[in-house]
Design a protein around this motif. Structure first.
Motif, PDB file in Angstrom:
ATOM      1  N   MET A  81       0.843  -1.171   0.000  1.00  0.00           N
ATOM      2  CA  MET A  81       0.000   0.000   0.000  1.00  0.00           C
ATOM      3  C   MET A  81       0.894   1.242   0.000  1.00  0.00           C
ATOM      4  O   MET A  81       1.879   1.304   0.717  1.00  0.00           O
ATOM      5  CB  MET A  81      -0.889  -0.011   1.256  1.00  0.00           C
ATOM      6  N   ARG A  82       0.539   2.223  -0.791  1.00  0.00           N
ATOM      7  CA  ARG A  82       1.277   3.487  -0.828  1.00  0.00           C
ATOM      8  C   ARG A  82       0.756   4.378   0.301  1.00  0.00           C
ATOM      9  O   ARG A  82      -0.401   4.779   0.291  1.00  0.00           O
ATOM     10  CB  ARG A  82       1.078   4.179  -2.166  1.00  0.00           C
ATOM     11  N   ILE A  83       1.633   4.665   1.246  1.00  0.00           N
ATOM     12  CA  ILE A  83       1.266   5.501   2.390  1.00  0.00           C
ATOM     13  C   ILE A  83       2.048   6.800   2.302  1.00  0.00           C
ATOM     14  O   ILE A  83       3.267   6.792   2.115  1.00  0.00           O
ATOM     15  CB  ILE A  83       1.561   4.786   3.719  1.00  0.00           C
ATOM     16  N   LEU A  84       1.341   7.906   2.427  1.00  0.00           N
ATOM     17  CA  LEU A  84       1.947   9.226   2.416  1.00  0.00           C
ATOM     18  C   LEU A  84       1.965   9.747   3.846  1.00  0.00           C
ATOM     19  O   LEU A  84       0.995   9.592   4.582  1.00  0.00           O
ATOM     20  CB  LEU A  84       1.118  10.169   1.535  1.00  0.00           C
ATOM     21  N   SER A  85       3.078  10.346   4.225  1.00  0.00           N
ATOM     22  CA  SER A  85       3.221  10.912   5.559  1.00  0.00           C
ATOM     23  C   SER A  85       3.314  12.423   5.454  1.00  0.00           C
ATOM     24  O   SER A  85       4.000  12.951   4.578  1.00  0.00           O
ATOM     25  CB  SER A  85       4.491  10.349   6.206  1.00  0.00           C
ATOM     26  N   VAL A  86       2.623  13.102   6.362  1.00  0.00           N
ATOM     27  CA  VAL A  86       2.590  14.559   6.378  1.00  0.00           C
ATOM     28  C   VAL A  86       3.026  15.035   7.762  1.00  0.00           C
ATOM     29  O   VAL A  86       2.386  14.730   8.760  1.00  0.00           O
ATOM     30  CB  VAL A  86       1.163  15.077   6.065  1.00  0.00           C
ATOM     31  N   ILE A 119       5.171   2.327   9.654  1.00  0.00           N
ATOM     32  CA  ILE A 119       5.156   1.062   8.897  1.00  0.00           C
ATOM     33  C   ILE A 119       5.876  -0.052   9.656  1.00  0.00           C
ATOM     34  O   ILE A 119       5.466  -1.211   9.569  1.00  0.00           O
ATOM     35  CB  ILE A 119       5.691   1.223   7.451  1.00  0.00           C
ATOM     36  N   ASP A 120       6.907   0.287  10.427  1.00  0.00           N
ATOM     37  CA  ASP A 120       7.590  -0.738  11.227  1.00  0.00           C
ATOM     38  C   ASP A 120       6.630  -1.324  12.261  1.00  0.00           C
ATOM     39  O   ASP A 120       6.544  -2.550  12.432  1.00  0.00           O
ATOM     40  CB  ASP A 120       8.820  -0.167  11.934  1.00  0.00           C
TER      41      ASP A 120
END
Length: 140
Positions: free
Chosen positions: A1-6, A132-133
């Motif tokens: 899954m592509r996860i974006l962090s802000v 994610i870890d």
């Protein structure tokens, strides 16, 4: 899954993304935060272009775990981002991510001046890598 962090901030907002296998978070860049509408517009473009399926927004809690003024602003921004993007947005404790990112940049011999341009994106990557870890630990 592509996860974006802000890594939402008053002056700049850092952005990071992970690969589809959720192994490695990569800092992208920072966006000035002075104009929230412009920030939102740029983030919506990034979300669409990178096909982000989940967005993590850092919630800067105090060391005692209580919300700060900026944490409340991040919560509000996260709600707006979810409404506008249609992508699931989750808040995630970001305590010490900027400190960790700064130490890593300094260890890689980045000057303080150079760090300013990289720190927010690096903090977003630290935030995302931690997310994610922990997510992978829960799977096993």
């Amino acid at each position: 899954m592509r996860i974006l962090s802000v890594d939402y901030g008053v002056a700049r907002t850092g952005i990071a993304i992970c690969d589809e296998t959720e192994v490695l978070a990569t800092p992208l860049y920072s966006i000035p935060s002075y104009n929230e509408q412009k920030l939102l517009s740029e983030l919506l473009t990034v979300i669409k272009d990178l096909k982000a399926e989940l967005i993590i927004v850092g919630k800067p809690l105090r060391t005692d775990g209580k919300s700060s003024e900026i944490a409340l602003k991040a919560e509000r921004f996260a709600r707006i981002l979810q409404e506008e993007s249609g992508v699931d947005v989750q808040l995630y404790d970001e305590r010490f991510t900027t400190v960790i990112a700064s130490k890593k940049l300094h260890a890689n011999e980045k000057s303080t001046k150079k760090q300013r341009s990289l720190i927010d994106a690096a903090a977003a990557a630290v935030l995302l890598q931690d997310f994610i870890d922990k997510r992978h630990c829960k799977k096993y």
